[in-house]
Design a protein around this motif. Structure first.
Motif, PDB file in Angstrom:
ATOM      1  N   ILE A   1      25.918   2.171 -24.423  1.00 11.57           N
ATOM      2  CA  ILE A   1      24.665   3.513 -23.791  1.00 11.57           C
ATOM      3  C   ILE A   1      25.284   4.759 -24.776  1.00 11.57           C
ATOM      4  CG2 ILE A   1      24.176   4.861 -22.655  1.00 11.57           C
ATOM      5  CD1 ILE A   1      23.752   2.310 -20.594  1.00 11.57           C
ATOM      6  N   LEU A   2      26.550   4.910 -24.807  1.00 12.57           N
ATOM      7  CA  LEU A   2      27.738   6.285 -25.135  1.00 12.57           C
ATOM      8  C   LEU A   2      27.277   6.716 -26.648  1.00 12.57           C
ATOM      9  CD1 LEU A   2      30.819   5.805 -22.679  1.00 12.57           C
ATOM     10  CD2 LEU A   2      28.699   7.867 -22.997  1.00 12.57           C
ATOM     11  N   ILE A   3      27.070   5.152 -26.702  1.00 11.48           N
ATOM     12  CA  ILE A   3      27.003   4.662 -28.278  1.00 11.48           C
ATOM     13  C   ILE A   3      25.687   5.209 -28.356  1.00 11.48           C
ATOM     14  CG2 ILE A   3      27.212   3.392 -30.423  1.00 11.48           C
ATOM     15  CD1 ILE A   3      29.414   1.628 -29.477  1.00 11.48           C
ATOM     16  N   ALA A   4      25.099   4.787 -28.359  1.00  5.66           N
ATOM     17  CA  ALA A   4      23.328   5.282 -28.931  1.00  5.66           C
ATOM     18  C   ALA A   4      23.175   6.565 -28.329  1.00  5.66           C
ATOM     19  CB  ALA A   4      22.683   4.404 -27.591  1.00  5.66           C
ATOM     20  N   SER A   5      23.928   7.066 -27.336  1.00  5.17           N
ATOM     21  CA  SER A   5      23.795   8.204 -26.764  1.00  5.17           C
ATOM     22  C   SER A   5      24.217   9.397 -27.831  1.00  5.17           C
ATOM     23  CB  SER A   5      24.592   8.588 -25.551  1.00  5.17           C
ATOM     24  OG  SER A   5      24.601  10.475 -24.882  1.00  5.17           O
ATOM     25  N   ALA A   6      25.917   8.929 -28.452  1.00  5.26           N
ATOM     26  CA  ALA A   6      26.257   9.750 -30.028  1.00  5.26           C
ATOM     27  C   ALA A   6      25.320   9.825 -31.235  1.00  5.26           C
ATOM     28  CB  ALA A   6      27.663   8.873 -30.048  1.00  5.26           C
ATOM     29  N   PHE A   7      24.455   9.115 -31.442  1.00  4.42           N
ATOM     30  CA  PHE A   7      24.262   8.633 -32.473  1.00  4.42           C
ATOM     31  C   PHE A   7      22.559   9.102 -32.176  1.00  4.42           C
ATOM     32  CE2 PHE A   7      26.661   5.245 -33.816  1.00  4.42           C
ATOM     33  CZ  PHE A   7      26.813   5.380 -35.260  1.00  4.42           C
ATOM     34  N   ALA A   8      22.280   9.542 -30.813  1.00  2.00           N
ATOM     35  CA  ALA A   8      20.795  10.507 -30.637  1.00  2.00           C
ATOM     36  C   ALA A   8      20.178  11.488 -31.608  1.00  2.00           C
ATOM     37  CB  ALA A   8      21.093  10.688 -28.442  1.00  2.00           C
ATOM     38  N   ALA A   9      21.357  12.509 -31.645  1.00  2.02           N
ATOM     39  CA  ALA A   9      20.485  13.546 -32.035  1.00  2.02           C
ATOM     40  C   ALA A   9      20.935  12.779 -33.974  1.00  2.02           C
ATOM     41  CB  ALA A   9      21.574  14.868 -31.888  1.00  2.02           C
ATOM     42  N   GLU A  10      21.164  11.912 -34.392  1.00  2.00           N
ATOM     43  CA  GLU A  10      21.260  11.881 -35.425  1.00  2.00           C
ATOM     44  C   GLU A  10      22.667  12.348 -36.411  1.00  2.00           C
ATOM     45  OE1 GLU A  10      20.587   8.798 -38.042  1.00  2.00           O
ATOM     46  OE2 GLU A  10      19.233   8.982 -37.300  1.00  2.00           O
ATOM     47  N   PRO A  11      23.647  12.684 -35.692  1.00  2.00           N
ATOM     48  CA  PRO A  11      24.675  13.731 -36.318  1.00  2.00           C
ATOM     49  C   PRO A  11      25.179  13.006 -37.107  1.00  2.00           C
ATOM     50  CG  PRO A  11      25.416  12.041 -34.496  1.00  2.00           C
ATOM     51  CD  PRO A  11      23.883  11.446 -34.479  1.00  2.00           C
ATOM     52  N   LYS A  12      25.575  13.913 -37.763  1.00  2.00           N
ATOM     53  CA  LYS A  12      26.314  13.659 -39.750  1.00  2.00           C
ATOM     54  C   LYS A  12      27.250  12.983 -39.518  1.00  2.00           C
ATOM     55  CE  LYS A  12      22.651  14.892 -42.298  1.00  2.00           C
ATOM     56  NZ  LYS A  12      21.552  15.662 -40.819  1.00  2.00           N
ATOM     57  N   LEU A  13      28.463  13.297 -38.004  1.00  2.00           N
ATOM     58  CA  LEU A  13      29.921  13.224 -38.345  1.00  2.00           C
ATOM     59  C   LEU A  13      29.488  12.274 -36.882  1.00  2.00           C
ATOM     60  CD1 LEU A  13      32.627  13.557 -38.909  1.00  2.00           C
ATOM     61  CD2 LEU A  13      32.907  15.503 -37.342  1.00  2.00           C
TER      62      LEU A  13
ATOM     63  N   ALA B   1      26.745   2.167 -40.582  1.00  2.00           N
ATOM     64  CA  ALA B   1      26.172   2.062 -41.631  1.00  2.00           C
ATOM     65  C   ALA B   1      24.933   2.046 -41.996  1.00  2.00           C
ATOM     66  CB  ALA B   1      26.232   0.861 -42.254  1.00  2.00           C
ATOM     67  N   ARG B   2      24.048   1.761 -41.328  1.00  2.00           N
ATOM     68  CA  ARG B   2      22.476   1.886 -41.072  1.00  2.00           C
ATOM     69  C   ARG B   2      22.078   2.613 -41.045  1.00  2.00           C
ATOM     70  NH1 ARG B   2      21.948  -2.460 -37.709  1.00  2.00           N
ATOM     71  NH2 ARG B   2      22.029  -0.845 -35.575  1.00  2.00           N
ATOM     72  N   HIS B   3      22.875   4.366 -39.599  1.00  2.00           N
ATOM     73  CA  HIS B   3      22.061   5.911 -40.364  1.00  2.00           C
ATOM     74  C   HIS B   3      23.656   6.454 -41.105  1.00  2.00           C
ATOM     75  CE1 HIS B   3      20.715   4.904 -36.127  1.00  2.00           C
ATOM     76  NE2 HIS B   3      20.849   4.472 -36.598  1.00  2.00           N
ATOM     77  N   GLY B   4      23.820   6.268 -41.971  1.00  2.00           N
ATOM     78  CA  GLY B   4      24.753   7.055 -43.143  1.00  2.00           C
ATOM     79  C   GLY B   4      25.775   7.539 -42.522  1.00  2.00           C
ATOM     80  N   THR B   5      25.969   8.081 -41.484  1.00  2.00           N
ATOM     81  CA  THR B   5      26.704   8.713 -40.227  1.00  2.00           C
ATOM     82  C   THR B   5      28.615   8.318 -41.314  1.00  2.00           C
ATOM     83  OG1 THR B   5      25.573   7.981 -38.883  1.00  2.00           O
ATOM     84  CG2 THR B   5      27.640   9.645 -37.880  1.00  2.00           C
ATOM     85  N   ALA B   6      28.863   9.756 -41.233  1.00  2.00           N
ATOM     86  CA  ALA B   6      31.157   9.711 -40.948  1.00  2.00           C
ATOM     87  C   ALA B   6      31.099   9.117 -40.157  1.00  2.00           C
ATOM     88  CB  ALA B   6      31.005  11.270 -41.760  1.00  2.00           C
ATOM     89  N   LEU B   7      32.159   8.698 -40.381  1.00  2.00           N
ATOM     90  CA  LEU B   7      33.030   8.582 -39.131  1.00  2.00           C
ATOM     91  C   LEU B   7      34.202   8.579 -38.750  1.00  2.00           C
ATOM     92  CD1 LEU B   7      32.235   6.994 -35.791  1.00  2.00           C
ATOM     93  CD2 LEU B   7      32.752   4.828 -37.109  1.00  2.00           C
ATOM     94  N   LEU B   8      34.754   9.597 -37.925  1.00  2.00           N
ATOM     95  CA  LEU B   8      36.306   9.740 -38.095  1.00  2.00           C
ATOM     96  C   LEU B   8      36.737   8.721 -36.811  1.00  2.00           C
ATOM     97  CD1 LEU B   8      38.480  11.436 -39.203  1.00  2.00           C
ATOM     98  CD2 LEU B   8      38.087  12.987 -37.069  1.00  2.00           C
ATOM     99  N   PHE B   9      37.234   7.709 -36.856  1.00  2.00           N
ATOM    100  CA  PHE B   9      38.087   7.161 -35.842  1.00  2.00           C
ATOM    101  C   PHE B   9      39.767   6.456 -36.017  1.00  2.00           C
ATOM    102  CE2 PHE B   9      38.056   2.361 -33.910  1.00  2.00           C
ATOM    103  CZ  PHE B   9      36.702   1.851 -33.689  1.00  2.00           C
ATOM    104  N   VAL B  10      39.510   6.981 -34.679  1.00  2.00           N
ATOM    105  CA  VAL B  10      40.864   7.456 -34.566  1.00  2.00           C
ATOM    106  C   VAL B  10      41.612   6.151 -33.185  1.00  2.00           C
ATOM    107  CG1 VAL B  10      42.320   8.355 -32.246  1.00  2.00           C
ATOM    108  CG2 VAL B  10      40.181   9.440 -33.224  1.00  2.00           C
TER     109      VAL B  10
END
Lengths: 289, 335
Positions: free
Chosen positions: A160-172, A199-208
């Protein structure tokens, strides 16, 4: 031009001015997955927090720039900065058990940003949330939207938190150790899910993360941190082929192997740690005050 | 599950009330002071005293008196007041609305004042203003309600006489009320002139009762708000673009309010206890004032009636708080 560009960022504790990040710079292009690796306390989470504007009150920014989509966030007034970050970036938090508000239903926790900050219609936001919950493989999304967090498992909540993070189609998206708090069996699924969504959304990811194995699977580039300093930055391919910094090499060597779990568990040698400490001390001496 | 809980609670309530009845019944009969002697004019003969004592059943043993009283209570008869010779139940129920209105008004004021103090203190945490709120809280807390009452009488009744400081309503006014709930009924009848007069009478005693409770609410709520503000879902909400005010009121407050609610329930019963002295101070015609008169006159049936009523109110308040807690906390709603 990189989508996210952190330049010479220095963070320190407000009361005793102890440095937490020392002159950190990094670049993340649109759609790139960049890993931030280091031991606990190396400052890797602090970079993501500084970008999102959620540093603890005890921490202050002593210098540097954070450019997000061509604007230095640190020059913006707080309200404008919040709005810009809220529209362009998002966070996947570490612990799904504490990152959802226990007294609010799931639906509004996904749609609130869309409606309140970005001005969507409620019906549109709810349709979007349903789509995303489907995308993160949640059964019966309409029902889940009406449920409370305590009715769902940790794995479900992280989805759910992942879905929520992608909700606004963020760039990062900043993913702050998103699998650390999960069951080992769930970790892999969540990792695969994040990688697929990215990959699907083409979002940049800062992976800690502190897990080099995770980095090798999902990242294209990485920064290795020690005591708030970046020791090495390179592509994942080059890094795993031949790390340039002795500490990185030692970290790689410390990764346990399934074939030889006992013998492969070697700590970072004392000599390297001592050398790093001396370097940090010299740096602090040179930047005193 | 819910109904089982409710029935169990009503069971324990009944036991509590019986306990209270026994203790009060025995204590007011053991302490010195004879109600009959106080009723008769000076110079009454021994025979007069004995006759009156027998009339009120006070010549029987305490257990026998208790049995007679309980038999009456079970039929809705709480006895007759010795001083006024009216049924205790009528007297007590006649005064109950005044005290309930005063207590509820004080509670509402305490919640508003304490809530604003806590929210402002959280919003301004780390600044000098937060320190000032903490100091004010400490002061409000360390002075009891009746001293606040005296201070308010001096301030707004004597120095700057803007409020009424005596009684419940101006005696010369014509009251069209059919219930004892003047405050609510005047609003209901759209008699705003009467309403203003009643509020002006209630404001000072209600404030005296409210100040210490407001301080307790303010302190506890601010403490839980500050703890909640560090939690992950609050941080996550910030990353969505929400500012401080939204984060405090929408994310933190609904969770931080639960411990405060429990405390308000406990403290509200103390507040009702506080009405006894504060009503006396402001000559407010409520139960508390009546209780003091009853004790002074050794009006045993009336004392019993008032104490039982207070005990019923206390347990009812606690029950309501428990139910509210279930409503506000979704984790308790589903097994």
């Amino acid at each position: 031009m990189s989508f996210l560009s952190v330049k010479n960022l220095t963070l320190r504790l407000r009361d005793n001015r102890a440095p937490l990040l020392r002159d950190v710079s990094l670049e993340v292009s649109a759609g790139e997955v960049h890993g931030l690796v280091g031991e606990s306390g190396a400052g890797k989470s602090m970079i993501g927090k500084a970008v999102l504007g959620i540093l603890p009150r005890a921490v202050e920014i002593a210098g540097g720039e954070i450019w997000l989509d061509g604007v230095d966030l640190l020059t913006l007034p707080p309200a404008a900065r919040r709005k810009r970050v809220g529209g362009l970036a998002a966070l996947i938090p570490q612990d799904p058990l504490t990152a959802l508000n226990p007294s609010r239903r799931i639906g509004p926790q996904i749609t609130d940003r869309l409606v309140d900050i970005l001005g969507w219609k409620r019906t549109e936001a709810e349709a979007r949330a349903l789509d995303l919950l489907g995308e993160v493989q949640i059964n019966d999304p309409a029902r889940v939207m009406r449920q409370y967090p305590h009715e769902l498992s940790g794995g479900m909540r992280q989805r759910i938190l992942i879905a929520s993070a992608f909700a606004a189609e963020p760039k990062l998206i900043v993913a702050d150790e998103p699998t650390t708090a999960l069951d080992v069996t769930v970790q892999k699924q969540i990792l695969r899910l994040i990688a697929g969504m990215q990959a699907r959304h083409g979002t940049a990811l800062l992976f800690v993360t502190h897990d080099l194995g995770v980095v090798s699977k999902v990242c294209q580039s990485l920064s290795v941190l020690y005591a708030g300093r970046i020791l090495e930055q390179s592509t994942v391919r080059d890094f795993f082929a031949a790390p340039t910094h002795p500490y990185s090499a030692a970290l790689l060597g410390a990764t346990p192997k399934y074939t030889d779990p006992e013998g492969s568990l070697t700590p970072v040698p004392e000599a390297i740690i001592a050398r790093l400490r001396a370097e940090i001390a010299a740096y602090d001496e040179a930047h005193h005050g | 599950m819910f109904w089982q809980k409710l029935i169990a609670r009503i069971g324990t309530t009944a036991v509590t009330l019986i306990g209270v009845a026994v203790i009060v019944f025995v204590v007011i009969r053991v302490v010195p002071g004879n109600p009959v002697a106080m009723m008769l004019p000076p110079g009454a003969t021994e025979a007069d005293v004995a006759r009156l004592t027998a009339l009120y059943g006070l010549d029987k043993s305490i257990p026998a008196q208790f049995l007679i009283w309980v038999q009456g209570v079970l039929q809705g008869d709480f006895g007759t007041s010795i001083t006024t010779r009216q049924p205790v139940l009528d007297l007590v129920l006649g005064r109950l609305p005044a005290t309930l209105e005063l207590s509820i008004m004080a509670l509402v004021m305490a919640v508003i004042i304490g809530g604003i103090a806590a929210l402002t203190g959280t919003r301004l945490r780390g600044t000098k203003a937060e320190g000032a709120i903490d100091v004010a809280n400490g002061m409000a807390l360390s002075v009891p309600d009746f001293l606040w009452g005296l201070a308010l009488i001096l301030l707004f009744g004597v120095l700057v006489p803007v409020f009424h400081i005596s009684g419940r309503v101006t005696p010369s006014l014509d009251l069209p009320f059919t219930t004892g709930f003047y405050l609510f009924e005047s609003l209901f009848r759209l008699r705003f002139d009467l309403w203003a007069d009643i509020v002006s009478h209630m404001l000072m005693p209600a404030l005296a009762l409210a100040i210490p409770l407001a301080a307790i609410i303010g302190q506890l709520l601010k403490q839980s708000l500050k703890e909640t503000m560090h939690l992950d879902y609050v941080t996550l909400s910030r990353t969505k673009g929400y500012g401080e005010n939204h984060v405090i009121t929408r994310e933190a407050l609904p969770n931080a309010i639960l411990p405060t609610l429990t405390l308000v329930g406990v403290q509200f019963t103390f507040l009702i206890g506080g009405t006894v002295i504060v009503e006396r101070l402001f000559s407010y015609e409520g139960l508390g004032n009546m209780a003091i008169d009853a004790v002074i006159n050794r009006d045993l049936p009336l004392i019993q009636g008032i104490v039982i009523l207070f005990a019923v109110i206390f347990t009812a308040v606690n029950l309501v708080v428990d139910l509210l807690y279930t409503v506000l906390n979704p984790r308790l709603r589903h097994g």
